[in-house]
Design an enzyme around this catalytic site. Structure first.
Site, PDB file in Angstrom:
ATOM      1  N   ARG A   1       2.650  -0.823  -8.193  1.00 46.65           N
ATOM      2  CA  ARG A   1       1.945  -2.108  -8.109  1.00 46.65           C
ATOM      3  C   ARG A   1       1.397  -2.340  -6.697  1.00 46.65           C
ATOM      4  O   ARG A   1       2.143  -2.663  -5.786  1.00 46.65           O
ATOM      5  CB  ARG A   1       2.896  -3.243  -8.506  1.00 46.65           C
ATOM      6  CG  ARG A   1       2.213  -4.555  -8.821  1.00 46.65           C
ATOM      7  CD  ARG A   1       3.216  -5.596  -9.278  1.00 46.65           C
ATOM      8  NE  ARG A   1       3.838  -5.247 -10.543  1.00 46.65           N
ATOM      9  CZ  ARG A   1       3.258  -5.416 -11.730  1.00 46.65           C
ATOM     10  NH1 ARG A   1       2.065  -5.945 -11.819  1.00 46.65           N
ATOM     11  NH2 ARG A   1       3.883  -5.055 -12.841  1.00 46.65           N
TER      12      ARG A   1
ATOM     13  N   ASP B   1     -15.081   2.857   7.971  1.00 50.27           N
ATOM     14  CA  ASP B   1     -15.562   2.639   6.604  1.00 50.27           C
ATOM     15  C   ASP B   1     -16.051   3.986   6.098  1.00 50.27           C
ATOM     16  O   ASP B   1     -17.050   4.513   6.597  1.00 50.27           O
ATOM     17  CB  ASP B   1     -16.704   1.611   6.618  1.00 50.27           C
ATOM     18  CG  ASP B   1     -17.228   1.328   5.212  1.00 50.27           C
ATOM     19  OD1 ASP B   1     -16.865   2.067   4.278  1.00 50.27           O
ATOM     20  OD2 ASP B   1     -18.016   0.384   5.066  1.00 50.27           O
ATOM     21  N   VAL B   2     -15.363   4.549   5.110  1.00 45.62           N
ATOM     22  CA  VAL B   2     -15.721   5.904   4.655  1.00 45.62           C
ATOM     23  C   VAL B   2     -17.055   5.950   3.907  1.00 45.62           C
ATOM     24  O   VAL B   2     -17.540   7.025   3.580  1.00 45.62           O
ATOM     25  CB  VAL B   2     -14.598   6.557   3.798  1.00 45.62           C
ATOM     26  CG1 VAL B   2     -13.322   6.731   4.609  1.00 45.62           C
ATOM     27  CG2 VAL B   2     -14.350   5.780   2.517  1.00 45.62           C
TER      28      VAL B   2
ATOM     29  N   LEU C   1      -2.499  -3.561  -4.426  1.00 48.34           N
ATOM     30  CA  LEU C   1      -3.749  -4.320  -4.537  1.00 48.34           C
ATOM     31  C   LEU C   1      -4.751  -3.566  -5.415  1.00 48.34           C
ATOM     32  O   LEU C   1      -5.354  -4.133  -6.325  1.00 48.34           O
ATOM     33  CB  LEU C   1      -4.317  -4.513  -3.129  1.00 48.34           C
ATOM     34  CG  LEU C   1      -5.330  -5.620  -2.907  1.00 48.34           C
ATOM     35  CD1 LEU C   1      -4.727  -6.966  -3.247  1.00 48.34           C
ATOM     36  CD2 LEU C   1      -5.777  -5.600  -1.438  1.00 48.34           C
TER      37      LEU C   1
ATOM     38  N   TYR D   1      -8.677   3.611 -17.032  1.00 47.73           N
ATOM     39  CA  TYR D   1      -8.817   4.260 -15.717  1.00 47.73           C
ATOM     40  C   TYR D   1     -10.221   4.842 -15.558  1.00 47.73           C
ATOM     41  O   TYR D   1     -10.748   4.955 -14.438  1.00 47.73           O
ATOM     42  CB  TYR D   1      -7.731   5.331 -15.535  1.00 47.73           C
ATOM     43  CG  TYR D   1      -7.434   5.638 -14.084  1.00 47.73           C
ATOM     44  CD1 TYR D   1      -6.941   4.654 -13.234  1.00 47.73           C
ATOM     45  CD2 TYR D   1      -7.659   6.908 -13.562  1.00 47.73           C
ATOM     46  CE1 TYR D   1      -6.674   4.933 -11.903  1.00 47.73           C
ATOM     47  CE2 TYR D   1      -7.389   7.196 -12.234  1.00 47.73           C
ATOM     48  CZ  TYR D   1      -6.901   6.194 -11.414  1.00 47.73           C
ATOM     49  OH  TYR D   1      -6.637   6.470 -10.095  1.00 47.73           O
TER      50      TYR D   1
ATOM     51  N   SER E   1       0.831  -1.215   0.000  1.00 45.94           N
ATOM     52  CA  SER E   1       0.000   0.000   0.000  1.00 45.94           C
ATOM     53  C   SER E   1       0.858   1.255   0.000  1.00 45.94           C
ATOM     54  O   SER E   1       1.888   1.316   0.691  1.00 45.94           O
ATOM     55  CB  SER E   1      -0.880   0.049   1.251  1.00 45.94           C
ATOM     56  OG  SER E   1      -1.836  -0.977   1.232  1.00 45.94           O
ATOM     57  N   ILE E   2       0.411   2.259  -0.736  1.00 47.79           N
ATOM     58  CA  ILE E   2       1.097   3.558  -0.709  1.00 47.79           C
ATOM     59  C   ILE E   2       1.119   4.073   0.737  1.00 47.79           C
ATOM     60  O   ILE E   2       2.117   4.632   1.196  1.00 47.79           O
ATOM     61  CB  ILE E   2       0.397   4.538  -1.675  1.00 47.79           C
ATOM     62  CG1 ILE E   2       0.692   4.113  -3.118  1.00 47.79           C
ATOM     63  CG2 ILE E   2       0.849   5.978  -1.427  1.00 47.79           C
ATOM     64  CD1 ILE E   2       0.022   4.935  -4.183  1.00 47.79           C
TER      65      ILE E   2
ATOM     66  N   LYS F   1     -10.997  11.043  -9.580  1.00 47.40           N
ATOM     67  CA  LYS F   1      -9.770  11.753  -9.169  1.00 47.40           C
ATOM     68  C   LYS F   1      -9.853  13.235  -9.554  1.00 47.40           C
ATOM     69  O   LYS F   1      -9.308  14.092  -8.852  1.00 47.40           O
ATOM     70  CB  LYS F   1      -8.528  11.111  -9.796  1.00 47.40           C
ATOM     71  CG  LYS F   1      -8.198   9.715  -9.261  1.00 47.40           C
ATOM     72  CD  LYS F   1      -7.916   9.696  -7.766  1.00 47.40           C
ATOM     73  CE  LYS F   1      -7.349   8.372  -7.312  1.00 47.40           C
ATOM     74  NZ  LYS F   1      -7.346   8.226  -5.846  1.00 47.40           N
TER      75      LYS F   1
HETATM   76  P1  NDP Z   1      -4.364  -0.253  -1.636  1.00 44.48           P
HETATM   77  O1  NDP Z   1      -5.318  -1.252  -2.175  1.00 44.48           O
HETATM   78  O2  NDP Z   1      -3.172  -0.747  -0.936  1.00 44.48           O
HETATM   79  O3  NDP Z   1      -5.116   0.795  -0.694  1.00 44.48           O
HETATM   80  C1  NDP Z   1      -6.446   1.191  -0.911  1.00 44.48           C
HETATM   81  C2  NDP Z   1      -7.071   1.404   0.430  1.00 44.48           C
HETATM   82  O4  NDP Z   1      -8.402   1.947   0.286  1.00 44.48           O
HETATM   83  C3  NDP Z   1      -7.215   0.128   1.244  1.00 44.48           C
HETATM   84  O5  NDP Z   1      -6.527   0.246   2.459  1.00 44.48           O
HETATM   85  C4  NDP Z   1      -8.716   0.015   1.485  1.00 44.48           C
HETATM   86  O6  NDP Z   1      -9.047  -0.447   2.792  1.00 44.48           O
HETATM   87  C5  NDP Z   1      -9.143   1.456   1.381  1.00 44.48           C
HETATM   88  N1  NDP Z   1     -10.598   1.547   1.191  1.00 44.48           N
HETATM   89  C6  NDP Z   1     -11.337   1.178   0.113  1.00 44.48           C
HETATM   90  N2  NDP Z   1     -12.653   1.371   0.368  1.00 44.48           N
HETATM   91  C7  NDP Z   1     -12.734   1.888   1.636  1.00 44.48           C
HETATM   92  C8  NDP Z   1     -13.802   2.291   2.475  1.00 44.48           C
HETATM   93  N3  NDP Z   1     -15.086   2.215   2.074  1.00 44.48           N
HETATM   94  N4  NDP Z   1     -13.510   2.775   3.699  1.00 44.48           N
HETATM   95  C9  NDP Z   1     -12.237   2.860   4.129  1.00 44.48           C
HETATM   96  N5  NDP Z   1     -11.177   2.485   3.391  1.00 44.48           N
HETATM   97  C10 NDP Z   1     -11.426   1.991   2.150  1.00 44.48           C
HETATM   98  O7  NDP Z   1      -3.940   0.616  -2.925  1.00 44.48           O
HETATM   99  P2  NDP Z   1      -3.052   1.929  -3.126  1.00 44.48           P
HETATM  100  O8  NDP Z   1      -2.078   2.067  -2.035  1.00 44.48           O
HETATM  101  O9  NDP Z   1      -2.602   1.870  -4.534  1.00 44.48           O
HETATM  102  O10 NDP Z   1      -4.138   3.097  -3.048  1.00 44.48           O
HETATM  103  C11 NDP Z   1      -4.068   4.194  -2.164  1.00 44.48           C
HETATM  104  C12 NDP Z   1      -4.432   5.474  -2.882  1.00 44.48           C
HETATM  105  O11 NDP Z   1      -3.428   5.785  -3.843  1.00 44.48           O
HETATM  106  C13 NDP Z   1      -5.740   5.406  -3.660  1.00 44.48           C
HETATM  107  O12 NDP Z   1      -6.418   6.647  -3.552  1.00 44.48           O
HETATM  108  C14 NDP Z   1      -5.260   5.221  -5.086  1.00 44.48           C
HETATM  109  O13 NDP Z   1      -6.207   5.640  -6.045  1.00 44.48           O
HETATM  110  C15 NDP Z   1      -4.044   6.119  -5.062  1.00 44.48           C
HETATM  111  N6  NDP Z   1      -3.090   5.958  -6.160  1.00 44.48           N
HETATM  112  C16 NDP Z   1      -2.589   4.733  -6.470  1.00 44.48           C
HETATM  113  C17 NDP Z   1      -1.687   4.597  -7.500  1.00 44.48           C
HETATM  114  C18 NDP Z   1      -1.138   3.249  -7.852  1.00 44.48           C
HETATM  115  O14 NDP Z   1      -0.642   3.081  -8.963  1.00 44.48           O
HETATM  116  N7  NDP Z   1      -1.188   2.275  -6.973  1.00 44.48           N
HETATM  117  C19 NDP Z   1      -1.239   5.753  -8.288  1.00 44.48           C
HETATM  118  C20 NDP Z   1      -1.786   7.003  -7.852  1.00 44.48           C
HETATM  119  C21 NDP Z   1      -2.700   7.091  -6.838  1.00 44.48           C
HETATM  120  P3  NDP Z   1      -9.448  -1.998   3.028  1.00 44.48           P
HETATM  121  O15 NDP Z   1      -8.259  -2.789   2.542  1.00 44.48           O
HETATM  122  O16 NDP Z   1      -9.628  -2.085   4.503  1.00 44.48           O
HETATM  123  O17 NDP Z   1     -10.666  -2.243   2.226  1.00 44.48           O
END
Ligand code: NDP
Length: 257
Positions: free
Chosen positions: A195, A67-68, A197, A158, A20-21, A165
């Site tokens: 890369r 949970d948002v 989830l 996307y 995760s980021i 976004k």
């Molecule tokens: P991850 O899947 O690791 O993280 C996504 C997170 O969103 C998870 O921890 C998940 O929580 C959470 N989430 C989803 N739905 C809910 C909800 N209803 N309530 C609370 N939490 C929720 O992926 P990333 O780290 O890639 O994503 C993090 C951010 O970075 C996102 O906004 C993504 O769009 C952005 N981003 C990602 C890029 C990439 O290439 N990976 C590039 C640019 C931006 P849970 O696991 O508990 O469901």
């Protein structure tokens, strides 16, 4: 940088696993001395987070469920943070969601439901958590969210998330104006493809990553740690003159035509 955030309480939303980021951000903020509070949605993510914290010798100040998609859940989470931590100085919003079937093919085929869910979880959630967090930021604060270039340009597959976004980035500007008078700043990072989830849910990830290596000025992909350090800049006083900004952490790819 070891004491840049000493004594600061920062909430991190969105660690699902070590890719995760938000986990890269966790390491940067921890190394800068911040006290960290985490929120998770799924139990599975909660368990992974607890294990990761243990393995890395990071003692969280608090871990709460949030949970948002639910106003009640947001309210309860921030109430618990208020009771157990008190004042917070930073909030990292690293949360997004879209249905997998909306992240391929044509944007014109987006369903009403798919559009609304992407907007709700990926954009409105920043508005809702800013409202809750600002009550706890009585000493000023900094809020940082995560965006992607698909907000500005058409990136294949996307689709609905690009539109979410765009909404997120516009929200950053409107929110920055609202909370600036309380000395709270709101900024976004627009990271290159990493890369994770969530990234796996978008078709054609490899193509997106390959084009960065081929065309971006730095000719390499970015990683979670680089986004972590840029987030550290935004959360810390080093960026005290910056708000309403979208900072590209993408090896410079966005400047290439
Ligand atoms: P991850 O899947 O690791 O993280 C996504 C997170 O969103 C998870 O921890 C998940 O929580 C959470 N989430 C989803 N739905 C809910 C909800 N209803 N309530 C609370 N939490 C929720 O992926 P990333 O780290 O890639 O994503 C993090 C951010 O970075 C996102 O906004 C993504 O769009 C952005 N981003 C990602 C890029 C990439 O290439 N990976 C590039 C640019 C931006 P849970 O696991 O508990 O469901």
């Amino acid at each position: 940088m070891s004491n840049l955030l000493q004594g600061k309480n920062v909430v991190i939303m969105g660690v699902a696993n070590e890719r995760s980021i938000a986990w890269g951000i966790t390491k940067s903020l921890h190394n800068a001395g911040a006290n960290l509070i985490f929120t998770n949605r799924q139990e599975r993510s909660h368990q992974k987070l607890v294990k990761l914290l243990e393995q890395n010798d990071i003692e969280p100040k608090l871990v709460v469920s949030c949970d948002v998609a639910s106003d009640e859940s947001i309210q309860e989470a921030f109430q618990e943070i208020k009771e157990k931590v008190g004042v917070i100085h930073g909030l990292v919003h690293s949360v997004a969601f879209a249905k997998r079937e909306e992240l391929k093919g044509e944007y014109a085929d987006t369903s009403r439901d798919g559009f609304l869910i992407a907007q709700e979880i990926s954009a409105y959630s920043l508005v809702a958590v800013t409202k809750a967090a600002k009550e706890l930021m009585t000493e000023g604060g900094s809020i940082v969210t995560q965006s992607y270039l698909g907000s500005e340009r058409v990136i294949p597959n996307y689709n609905v998330m690009g539109v979410a976004k765009a909404s997120l980035e516009a929200s950053v500007r409107y929110l920055a104006e609202d909370v600036g008078k309380y000395d709270i700043r709101v900024n976004a990072i627009s990271a290159g493809p990493i890369r994770t989830l969530s990234a796996k849910g978008v078709s054609g990830f490899n193509e997106k990553a390959n084009v960065i290596v081929e065309k971006a000025p730095l000719r390499r992909n970015v990683d979670q740690d680089q986004v972590g350090d840029a987030t550290l800049f935004f959360i810390s006083d080093l960026s005290r003159g910056v708000t309403g900004e979208v900072l590209h952490v993408d090896s410079g790819f966005h400047i290439i035509g």
